[in-house]
Design a protein around this motif. Structure first.
Motif, mmCIF file in Angstrom:
data_model
loop_
_atom_site.group_PDB
_atom_site.id
_atom_site.type_symbol
_atom_site.label_atom_id
_atom_site.label_comp_id
_atom_site.label_asym_id
_atom_site.label_seq_id
_atom_site.Cartn_x
_atom_site.Cartn_y
_atom_site.Cartn_z
ATOM 1 N N ASP A 147 0.686 -1.137 0.290
ATOM 2 C CA ASP A 147 0.130 -0.215 0.149
ATOM 3 C C ASP A 147 0.828 0.954 -0.200
ATOM 4 O OD1 ASP A 147 -1.634 2.241 0.709
ATOM 5 O OD2 ASP A 147 -2.452 1.617 2.303
ATOM 6 N N PRO A 148 1.160 2.061 -1.295
ATOM 7 C CA PRO A 148 1.736 3.272 -1.150
ATOM 8 C C PRO A 148 1.638 4.346 -0.060
ATOM 9 C CG PRO A 148 0.949 2.780 -3.312
ATOM 10 C CD PRO A 148 0.342 2.186 -2.303
ATOM 11 N N SER A 150 0.443 3.602 2.989
ATOM 12 C CA SER A 150 1.281 2.726 4.425
ATOM 13 C C SER A 150 2.270 3.101 3.930
ATOM 14 C CB SER A 150 1.130 1.521 4.589
ATOM 15 O OG SER A 150 -0.401 1.333 4.651
ATOM 16 N N LYS A 151 3.338 2.722 2.971
ATOM 17 C CA LYS A 151 4.406 2.796 2.800
ATOM 18 C C LYS A 151 5.776 4.172 3.626
ATOM 19 C CE LYS A 151 8.153 1.472 -0.489
ATOM 20 N NZ LYS A 151 8.936 2.816 -0.640
ATOM 21 N N VAL A 152 4.206 5.150 2.998
ATOM 22 C CA VAL A 152 4.838 6.315 2.917
ATOM 23 C C VAL A 152 4.951 6.873 4.697
ATOM 24 C CG1 VAL A 152 4.111 8.499 3.195
ATOM 25 C CG2 VAL A 152 4.169 8.420 0.720
ATOM 26 N N ALA A 153 3.723 6.281 5.061
ATOM 27 C CA ALA A 153 3.725 6.252 7.060
ATOM 28 C C ALA A 153 4.618 5.688 7.511
ATOM 29 C CB ALA A 153 2.429 5.945 7.317
ATOM 30 N N LEU A 154 5.338 4.373 7.344
ATOM 31 C CA LEU A 154 6.208 3.565 7.202
ATOM 32 C C LEU A 154 7.298 4.012 7.560
ATOM 33 C CD1 LEU A 154 5.411 -0.015 7.117
ATOM 34 C CD2 LEU A 154 5.373 0.849 9.104
ATOM 35 N N GLU A 431 -1.892 -4.677 8.025
ATOM 36 C CA GLU A 431 -2.724 -3.664 9.456
ATOM 37 C C GLU A 431 -3.085 -2.443 9.574
ATOM 38 O OE1 GLU A 431 -2.356 -8.026 10.088
ATOM 39 O OE2 GLU A 431 -1.264 -7.087 10.026
ATOM 40 N N LEU A 432 -1.374 -1.882 8.962
ATOM 41 C CA LEU A 432 -1.478 -0.484 9.149
ATOM 42 C C LEU A 432 -2.194 0.459 7.744
ATOM 43 C CD1 LEU A 432 2.029 0.463 9.011
ATOM 44 C CD2 LEU A 432 0.694 0.881 10.233
ATOM 45 N N THR A 433 -2.949 -0.330 6.813
ATOM 46 C CA THR A 433 -3.534 -0.112 5.969
ATOM 47 C C THR A 433 -5.441 0.142 6.352
ATOM 48 O OG1 THR A 433 -2.803 -0.757 3.880
ATOM 49 C CG2 THR A 433 -4.703 0.216 3.741
ATOM 50 N N ASN A 443 -17.571 7.281 7.852
ATOM 51 C CA ASN A 443 -19.199 6.758 7.655
ATOM 52 C C ASN A 443 -18.802 5.160 7.948
ATOM 53 O OD1 ASN A 443 -18.741 5.948 4.997
ATOM 54 N ND2 ASN A 443 -19.892 7.673 4.407
ATOM 55 N N TYR A 444 -19.925 3.787 8.075
ATOM 56 C CA TYR A 444 -19.974 2.863 7.984
ATOM 57 C C TYR A 444 -19.207 2.174 6.990
ATOM 58 C CZ TYR A 444 -21.795 -1.823 8.825
ATOM 59 O OH TYR A 444 -21.519 -3.101 8.460
ATOM 60 N N THR A 445 -19.766 3.033 5.744
ATOM 61 C CA THR A 445 -18.725 1.871 4.326
ATOM 62 C C THR A 445 -17.470 2.509 4.648
ATOM 63 O OG1 THR A 445 -20.802 2.707 3.030
ATOM 64 C CG2 THR A 445 -18.366 1.713 1.800
ATOM 65 N N ASP A 446 -17.055 3.203 4.827
ATOM 66 C CA ASP A 446 -15.312 3.620 5.540
ATOM 67 C C ASP A 446 -14.936 2.806 5.867
ATOM 68 O OD1 ASP A 446 -15.745 6.004 2.792
ATOM 69 O OD2 ASP A 446 -15.586 7.211 4.737
ATOM 70 N N TYR A 447 -15.351 2.731 7.286
ATOM 71 C CA TYR A 447 -15.210 1.594 8.063
ATOM 72 C C TYR A 447 -14.915 0.472 7.473
ATOM 73 C CZ TYR A 447 -16.649 -1.491 12.297
ATOM 74 O OH TYR A 447 -16.922 -2.494 12.841
ATOM 75 N N THR A 448 -16.668 -0.653 6.845
ATOM 76 C CA THR A 448 -15.903 -1.342 6.219
ATOM 77 C C THR A 448 -14.759 -2.157 5.868
ATOM 78 O OG1 THR A 448 -17.753 -1.200 5.151
ATOM 79 C CG2 THR A 448 -18.883 -1.956 7.476
ATOM 80 N N LYS A 449 -14.906 -0.888 4.527
ATOM 81 C CA LYS A 449 -13.677 -1.156 3.727
ATOM 82 C C LYS A 449 -12.387 -1.193 4.816
ATOM 83 C CE LYS A 449 -11.363 1.448 0.079
ATOM 84 N NZ LYS A 449 -10.733 2.936 -0.405
ATOM 85 N N ALA A 450 -12.047 -0.188 5.853
ATOM 86 C CA ALA A 450 -11.048 -0.627 6.468
ATOM 87 C C ALA A 450 -10.783 -1.868 6.363
ATOM 88 C CB ALA A 450 -10.413 0.801 7.623
ATOM 89 N N LEU A 451 -11.390 -2.257 7.263
ATOM 90 C CA LEU A 451 -11.670 -3.435 8.402
ATOM 91 C C LEU A 451 -11.154 -4.670 6.872
ATOM 92 C CD1 LEU A 451 -14.684 -3.840 10.974
ATOM 93 C CD2 LEU A 451 -11.866 -2.387 10.999
ATOM 94 N N SER A 452 -11.257 -4.744 5.993
ATOM 95 C CA SER A 452 -11.439 -5.836 5.235
ATOM 96 C C SER A 452 -9.513 -6.264 4.734
ATOM 97 C CB SER A 452 -11.766 -5.062 3.576
ATOM 98 O OG SER A 452 -10.800 -4.070 2.778
ATOM 99 N N TYR A 453 -8.747 -4.704 5.111
ATOM 100 C CA TYR A 453 -7.754 -4.807 4.934
ATOM 101 C C TYR A 453 -6.401 -5.795 6.074
ATOM 102 C CZ TYR A 453 -7.949 -2.103 0.834
ATOM 103 O OH TYR A 453 -7.779 -1.261 0.289
ATOM 104 N N TYR A 454 -7.645 -6.025 7.027
ATOM 105 C CA TYR A 454 -7.105 -6.703 8.816
ATOM 106 C C TYR A 454 -7.071 -7.772 8.612
ATOM 107 C CZ TYR A 454 -5.790 -6.299 13.491
ATOM 108 O OH TYR A 454 -5.248 -6.307 15.361
ATOM 109 N N SER A 455 -5.662 -7.961 9.244
ATOM 110 C CA SER A 455 -5.353 -10.123 9.584
ATOM 111 C C SER A 455 -5.060 -10.365 11.228
ATOM 112 C CB SER A 455 -4.397 -10.197 9.357
ATOM 113 O OG SER A 455 -4.744 -10.102 6.992
ATOM 114 N N ALA A 456 -4.538 -9.604 11.229
ATOM 115 C CA ALA A 456 -4.207 -10.289 12.582
ATOM 116 C C ALA A 456 -3.339 -9.082 14.012
ATOM 117 C CB ALA A 456 -3.308 -11.590 13.186
ATOM 118 N N PRO A 457 -3.474 -9.419 15.435
ATOM 119 C CA PRO A 457 -4.607 -10.659 16.033
ATOM 120 C C PRO A 457 -6.471 -9.676 15.746
ATOM 121 C CG PRO A 457 -3.702 -9.027 17.285
ATOM 122 C CD PRO A 457 -2.230 -8.561 16.034
ATOM 123 N N ALA A 458 -6.608 -11.220 15.499
ATOM 124 C CA ALA A 458 -8.094 -10.633 15.292
ATOM 125 C C ALA A 458 -8.402 -9.535 16.133
ATOM 126 C CB ALA A 458 -9.304 -11.846 14.855
#
Length: 809
Positions: A147-148, A150-154, A431-433, A443-458
């Protein structure tokens, strides 16, 4: 003789100077530590006073000027003109307050403590790397770089940390570097990945597979499944029963054949029932303001410096406030003008062990699916302070690392030797994404999109928005497994035992705007038994979740303060049911019985009843189960949960388990075990605290402390903190764990959210700072601090104590 008298003191002085100026093994040079010019004295900070101070710093790497204002709690509010500068400033300022903590924790996560403390740290280091923490961080790092943004952030965050490190002279080093006699090293972006991976180690590495397999071997499947049921007798699941399902399940893999294996014991971290959290969000139809309110209090180890670090990050497209963990960019749990979110640990089964059959002593091939397959070798080199490097070889199968070979002794005691580890923490992840997008979500749509990138820890991600929505997703990357696949050790030669993919993220348990008007989680079971996928059989005890749901159901006209009261709720829901059952089996008349009968079931700080009950519960578990299920080092076993014990008291008075098999010529009854455990409880409390009286108060028995990260460093810790609570209480404060960050946010349609928060520590990691532990007393009282949310650095407020300009060098 006169010459001797003159020379002798000089020789003594020279010897003492030499001794104090040099290291001896891992012992630091105390002369340097005590030096008035370079020692710990220079770490003292003058208290803030008077008008806000102003300071200008030139920081290498900045593209434009960054404005920072600090409030009275020492919290930085960072205003930048672009993402790069925002994260560079976040890295710089976090390091300024928490550099030693950041580096020490990544040294631990990376298996490098022996570089600091010498050979005594090697076993821990070897364990970390054998579990694949560094390997997993490398995998995650690759995912983050995809993710470009996240790369900038890191990279910018890393540059900011290094800019601060390069500004330090030896005299400026944080105290712990002087105490342990070492220097900070340059930060690299993978260290942030290591830090995030360490959270998987803390929250998602507990394993009982070996212990359960030992029970299976000794007592058979019928007993194992009876004493360790796959769903508790009492539960109030995170996703309310009857919630609509908006997906069509994919096919579930067939179960592999039963496997008992060879079995031999070692030790990994066991699941700590006190490492959990609470969160909830209530809809506007239950609040006075008509707007949703969200609350979160993650329960982690209480430590100094604090686990969390508060910050406000403002740049084009983002204005977010909350807490982050030093070592990683973004805000982890917090709010912006439109949404708020918080997290609790899921605790699902994402770690499995596979018995490996090697071809020969070389271990270069292993048997799987009817053929010999090549192992992969990973060479790990350990630098040991004062010693030669140690080189270790880790063998990997397609499942993962063989943590300990069959002839080796492990660092701890419930890991199976000769087994490969399959663990979600080894997967590539982003996870950084997730956090980058949550910080900017509207909004809720943005929230669910963000969660789609998450792996662990659950994590259970709770959500509220100023559009009126509340929601909760049980979110992470979950293996697609047959029912109970992973409750026991598995056959590493059988392909049917392999993970067969992952549950589709859209099928993770979730609920939006439930009819009951709230969502909540407290690490209990995610769903009822109707959920089509297997996520695990063992979760946190249900009491916290049941109490929260009970209270939120009854509450109306909710305010921030009433939810603060719920966060500090000390009611013992377990005692409400269990105590009458126990008292019915005890015939003695004593002051302790009278105390229990008069007890209001509150685990308050001064309560004696809480001390007696909580000690009795632990003693009862020992009396009932340890004759058959004691965790022997050679054959460790699980002890049935308290939920199972209560069920046995209610429905199994004649069960075989009441008899102590270690006593000869006697068969104990339920009454014998319960009354015997009660007398043992009183004997133990009297031995430790004297006759029943004020010394039996719950806070004095529990002894909550916020301890420094260096073990035994009491001088830098806060001990004997007078608080109530307990592991199964909503206010989940124990001896060493508890609410590590409490916050509550009320959203607003147009204005600024109202937010309050606290954690048991302070913003600074420097023991010489007034902000090192200045929030602990407020936290102990159950109070919250108002959180300052600004739109611009010049916004009028009397809470600013310092203004800082970071300019291009």
């Amino acid at each position: 003789m006169n010459l001797v008298k003159k020379v002798f003191p000089l020789l003594i002085t020279l010897c003492v100077t030499y001794v104090l100026s040099n290291s001896w093994g891992t012992i630091p040079p105390f002369g340097k530590f005590l030096s008035p010019f370079h020692g710990f004295w220079v770490n003292a900070e003058a208290p803030e006073a008077g008008e806000p101070t102003e300071e200008n710093l030139q920081i290498p790497g900045l593209q434009k000027t960054v404005k920072v204002v600090y409030d009275e709690m020492g919290i930085p509010h960072i205003f930048a003109e672009n993402d790069h500068d925002l994260f560079l400033a976040q890295g710089y300022l976090t390091a300024k307050d928490r550099l030693w903590q950041m580096e020490f924790q990544t040294h631990f996560a990376g298996g490098r403590i022996s570089e600091i403390v010498g050979e005594k740290g090697l076993a821990s280091d070897q364990f970390q790397r054998r579990m694949g923490s560094v390997y997993g961080a490398e995998q995650s790092f690759e995912g983050m770089k995809a993710d470009p943004l996240s790369k900038v952030a890191l990279e910018a965050y890393s540059d900011g940390i290094n800019a601060y490190i390069s500004s330090l002279s030896e005299r400026d080093l944080p105290l712990e570097y002087k105490l342990l006699n070492y220097q900070p090293e340059p930060w690299t972006p993978i260290k942030s990945a290591l830090f995030l991976k360490n959270m998987s180690f803390v929250l998602a590495s507990g394993t009982d597979d070996l212990k359960m397999t030992n029970i299976l071997r000794q007592y058979g499947r019928e007993v194992a499944e009876d004493l360790f049921p796959n769903y508790p007798f009492e539960e109030s699941p995170i996703i309310p029963t009857g919630s609509p399902v908006d997906f069509k399940p994919v096919p579930i893999p067939a179960a592999p054949k039963d496997f008992i294996g060879l079995g031999s014991a070692m030790t990994t971290p066991e699941k700590d029932p006190n490492i959990g959290s609470n969160n909830w969000a209530v809809s506007g139809n239950k609040t006075v303001s008509g707007m949703p309110i969200l609350a979160n209090d993650p329960h982690l180890t209480l430590s100094l410096p604090s686990i969390w670090y508060q910050v406000q990050l403002v740049a084009p497209g983002v204005n977010v406030y909350g807490s982050t963990m030093p070592g990683t960019p973004n805000v982890i749990t917090g709010f912006n003008k439109d949404i708020a979110w918080g997290v609790t640990n899921v605790g699902s089964d994402v770690l499995d062990w596979y018995q490996v059959k090697f071809k020969d002593a070389s271990k270069l091939e292993y048997w799987h699916g009817g053929q010999w397959k090549k192992t992969k070798l990973r060479i790990e080199t350990f630098k040991i302070k004062g010693k030669k490097d140690f080189v270790d070889t880790v063998f990997f199968t397609h499942h993962g690392p063989v943590v300990y070979l069959s002839h080796e002794k492990a660092f701890k005691s419930n890991i199976p030797v000769g087994h490969a580890l399959r663990w979600i923490a080894h997967e590539k992840s982003q996870e950084l994404t997730t956090f980058y997008q949550l910080n900017r979500a509207k909004n809720y749509t943005d929230y669910t999109k963000a969660l789609s990138y998450y792996s662990a820890p659950a994590q259970n991600f709770v959500f509220a928005s100023n559009e009126g929505d509340i929601a909760l997703w049980v979110n992470g990357k979950f293996p697609l497994k047959s029912k109970l696949h992973g409750k026991y050790l598995m056959d590493g030669t059988d392909p049917a035992a392999d993970w067969q993919g992952f549950i589709p993220q859209a099928h993770n348990p979730h609920v939006k705007n439930p009819a009951r008007g709230f969502v909540s989680s407290a690490n209990q079971f995610s769903t009822d038994a109707s959920y089509p996928y297997y996520m695990g059989w063992q979760y946190a005890p249900s009491e916290r979740g049941r109490r929260i749901n009970e209270r939120l159901t009854a509450m109306s006209k909710i305010t921030i303060d009433s939810l603060r009261g719920l966060q500090n709720d000390n009611f013992n829901i377990r005692a409400r049911k269990l105590l009458p059952l126990l008292l019915a089996q005890v015939s003695s008349n004593s002051k302790a019985i009278d105390e229990l009968k008069q007890w209001n079931l509150q685990n308050s700080s001064e309560s004696i009843g809480a001390t007696i009950f909580e000690t009795w519960v632990l003693t009862l578990q020992t009396f009932l189960w340890d004759d058959e299920f004691a965790s022997d080092e050679k054959v460790p076993m699980n002890r049935p949960a308290m939920d199972r014990t209560i069920h046995l008291i209610e429905h199994g008075a004649q069960a075989r388990w009441w008899d102590n098999v270690k006593t000869k010529n006697k068969k104990e009854s339920m009454r014998d075990i319960i009354s015997g455990s009660f007398q043992a409880t009183l004997d133990s409390l009297t031995k430790h605290h004297g006759p029943m009286g004020n010394e039996w108060a719950w806070n004095k028995h529990k002894e909550t402390g916020v301890r420094h990260l260096i073990p035994g460093m009491d001088a830098l810790s806060r001990l004997h903190i007078p608080v109530g609570g307990g592991g199964t209480i909503v206010n989940a404060t124990t001896t060493k764990t508890g609410p590590s960050w409490r916050f509550i946010v009320e959203l607003s349609k147009k204005g600024t959210p109202k937010a309050f928060g606290i954690y048991p520590g302070g913003q600074s990691g420097n023991p010489g700072s007034a902000h090192y532990d200045d929030l602990i007393d407020t936290w102990a009282k159950g109070e919250l601090k108002p959180l300052l949310y600004l739109d611009k650095p010049t916004e009028p407020t009397n809470r600013i104590r310092k203004k800082l300009t970071l300019s291009v060098q």
